[in-house]
Design a protein around this motif. Structure first.
Motif, PDB file in Angstrom:
ATOM      1  N   GLY A 100       0.781  -1.227   0.000  1.00  0.00           N
ATOM      2  CA  GLY A 100       0.000   0.000   0.000  1.00  0.00           C
ATOM      3  C   GLY A 100       0.811   1.273   0.000  1.00  0.00           C
ATOM      4  O   GLY A 100       0.349   2.307  -0.468  1.00  0.00           O
ATOM      5  N   SER A 101       2.023   1.232   0.533  1.00  0.00           N
ATOM      6  CA  SER A 101       2.847   2.439   0.610  1.00  0.00           C
ATOM      7  C   SER A 101       4.314   2.068   0.433  1.00  0.00           C
ATOM      8  O   SER A 101       4.690   0.899   0.456  1.00  0.00           O
ATOM      9  CB  SER A 101       2.653   3.128   1.968  1.00  0.00           C
ATOM     10  OG  SER A 101       3.173   2.316   3.002  1.00  0.00           O
ATOM     11  N   ARG A 102       5.130   3.091   0.299  1.00  0.00           N
ATOM     12  CA  ARG A 102       6.578   2.881   0.174  1.00  0.00           C
ATOM     13  C   ARG A 102       7.140   2.243   1.440  1.00  0.00           C
ATOM     14  O   ARG A 102       8.007   1.370   1.380  1.00  0.00           O
ATOM     15  CB  ARG A 102       7.240   4.226  -0.108  1.00  0.00           C
ATOM     16  CG  ARG A 102       8.718   4.185  -0.154  1.00  0.00           C
ATOM     17  CD  ARG A 102       9.156   3.964  -1.560  1.00  0.00           C
ATOM     18  NE  ARG A 102      10.613   4.088  -1.581  1.00  0.00           N
ATOM     19  CZ  ARG A 102      11.338   3.532  -2.486  1.00  0.00           C
ATOM     20  NH1 ARG A 102      10.777   2.832  -3.438  1.00  0.00           N
ATOM     21  NH2 ARG A 102      12.634   3.666  -2.466  1.00  0.00           N
ATOM     22  N   ALA A 103       6.626   2.656   2.611  1.00  0.00           N
ATOM     23  CA  ALA A 103       7.091   2.084   3.883  1.00  0.00           C
ATOM     24  C   ALA A 103       6.735   0.599   3.970  1.00  0.00           C
ATOM     25  O   ALA A 103       7.546  -0.208   4.431  1.00  0.00           O
ATOM     26  CB  ALA A 103       6.476   2.841   5.054  1.00  0.00           C
ATOM     27  N   ASP A 104       5.526   0.241   3.524  1.00  0.00           N
ATOM     28  CA  ASP A 104       5.131  -1.174   3.501  1.00  0.00           C
ATOM     29  C   ASP A 104       6.022  -1.969   2.556  1.00  0.00           C
ATOM     30  O   ASP A 104       6.412  -3.101   2.860  1.00  0.00           O
ATOM     31  CB  ASP A 104       3.670  -1.324   3.070  1.00  0.00           C
ATOM     32  CG  ASP A 104       2.687  -1.061   4.197  1.00  0.00           C
ATOM     33  OD1 ASP A 104       3.128  -0.970   5.368  1.00  0.00           O
ATOM     34  OD2 ASP A 104       1.477  -0.955   3.904  1.00  0.00           O
TER      35      ASP A 104
END
Length: 180
Positions: free
Chosen positions: A126-130
């Motif tokens: 879902g995100s860059r961190a994920d």
């Protein structure tokens, strides 16, 4: 006869990145993976136990997020065996450990990347961190899987890889490869 599925599909507490499970593992390698109970089997034990049976199947029905992780790990084991089988004589246990450890930390695609072979079945993070968390998790799991695979390959003490494992080096689970 249907393929064998992960017993972790029904775990209610599992974290997911995209639609892939982040499961606890038994390891001493540093990384973001949750720590599993040392007395029970983890996804790596399950992968090694189911690898030879599941690698005979061309189709695999995905029944949950743990199955998606199982698929990635089975394909990684195939790549490991292929890498070890490229030498004319089987590598020693120490050489195999070094080769597979290098393979486990090499760059590799994750779901959502253009080069990932199974994007049709996997949701991107879902995100860059994920995505970063998932990549670090997979590096840790791949390192632990490589170490345990080497232990199984050389369990007989002869110094040569087991022919019962190496006979699967050309088999392709679902006719796919991660391309590592």
């Amino acid at each position: 006869m249907p393929a064998y599925h992960s017993s972790f599909n029904e775990d209610p507490d599992m974290r997911q990145v995209g639609n892939v499970a982040i499961l606890p593992i038994k390891t001493k390698i540093r990384g973001p993976a949750p720590t599993a109970n040392p007395d029970s089997a983890d996804i790596i034990d399950e992968t090694l136990d189911l690898f030879r049976a599941n690698s005979l199947f061309r189709n695999f029905e995905i029944k949950g997020p743990a199955d998606r992780l199982l698929i990635v790990l089975i394909l990684y084991v195939s790549d490991c065996l292929e890498k070890l089988g490229k030498s004319r004589t089987g590598p020693s246990q120490l050489e195999a450990g070094k080769t597979l450890n290098t393979l486990s930390v090499d760059t590799f695609p994750i779901p959502g990347d253009a080069m990932f072979q199974l994007n049709a079945h996997y949701a991107p993070p879902g995100s860059r961190a994920d995505a970063d968390h998932f990549r670090q998790y997979l590096i840790q799991v791949r390192q632990e899987l490589a170490a345990r695979l080497v232990d199984r390959l050389y369990a007989d003490g002869t110094g040569k890889p087991s022919k019962w494992w190496m006979s699967f080096q050309k088999r392709r689970f679902m006719n796919r490869s991660l391309g590592s």
